[in-house]
Design an enzyme around this catalytic site. Sequence first.
Site, PDB file in Angstrom:
ATOM      1  N   CYS A 168      -5.995   1.829   5.822  1.00  0.00           N
ATOM      2  CA  CYS A 168      -6.615   0.570   6.214  1.00  0.00           C
ATOM      3  C   CYS A 168      -6.034   0.142   7.574  1.00  0.00           C
ATOM      4  CB  CYS A 168      -6.349  -0.493   5.149  1.00  0.00           C
ATOM      5  SG  CYS A 168      -4.650  -1.112   5.152  1.00  0.00           S
ATOM      6  N   HIS A 211       0.851  -1.193   0.000  1.00  0.00           N
ATOM      7  CA  HIS A 211       0.000   0.000   0.000  1.00  0.00           C
ATOM      8  C   HIS A 211       0.889   1.246   0.000  1.00  0.00           C
ATOM      9  CE1 HIS A 211      -3.861  -2.049   1.780  1.00  0.00           C
ATOM     10  NE2 HIS A 211      -3.428  -2.611   0.661  1.00  0.00           N
ATOM     11  N   GLU A 227       0.984   3.855   1.822  1.00  0.00           N
ATOM     12  CA  GLU A 227       1.503   4.259   3.137  1.00  0.00           C
ATOM     13  C   GLU A 227       2.691   3.392   3.561  1.00  0.00           C
ATOM     14  OE1 GLU A 227      -1.641   3.500   2.249  1.00  0.00           O
ATOM     15  OE2 GLU A 227      -3.063   4.201   3.755  1.00  0.00           O
ATOM     16  N   CYS A 265      -2.200  -0.468   7.483  1.00  0.00           N
ATOM     17  CA  CYS A 265      -1.395   0.748   7.399  1.00  0.00           C
ATOM     18  C   CYS A 265      -1.488   1.561   8.692  1.00  0.00           C
ATOM     19  CB  CYS A 265      -1.817   1.586   6.201  1.00  0.00           C
ATOM     20  SG  CYS A 265      -1.387   0.798   4.634  1.00  0.00           S
TER      21      CYS A 265
HETATM   22 ZN   LIG Z   1      -3.312   0.131   3.705  1.00  0.00          ZN
END
Ligand SMILES: [Zn+2]
Length: 146
Positions: free
Chosen positions: A79, A49, A51, A82
């Site tokens: 999410c 992801h 992040e 993260c």
């Molecule tokens: Zn994430």
Amino acid sequence: MDPFDLAFAAAREAAGLGEVPVGAAVVRDGTVLAVAGNRPRALHDPTAHAEILAIRAACAAVRDERLTGCDLYVTLEPCPMCAGAISFARIRRLYYAASDPKGGGVEHGPRVFNQPTCHHAPEVYSGFRAGEAAALLRGFFEGRRS
Ligand SMILES: [Zn+2]
């Protein structure tokens, strides 16, 4: 330079590669340490992801496993995975654009930072350019369906 400009540019670049358009930037004292866009498909890595990639790059840049005094800017509510990484990285402030009722882990779902098992919670600020971020995501998913 507005860090959100960098995050949005990374999100658009991700969209161009067929990734869900999310982008992130890590900043300390006005210096941009890292910018990244979503790359799970390109990297064959479900944890890639924006992040996570931005945190990894920023940690590499400062040669530390903690990003004390650093702020993270991201185009979408992080999410749960993260949010956990943000906590472990000791991010000072989290700024995000759109909320994510379906997949977010900050103000939705597990609300990671509000749990007693979360030992570092950043200051959280949201709603920046939320319309722009939502339109970017909507455009991406509509394009995939057609
Ligand atoms: Zn994430």
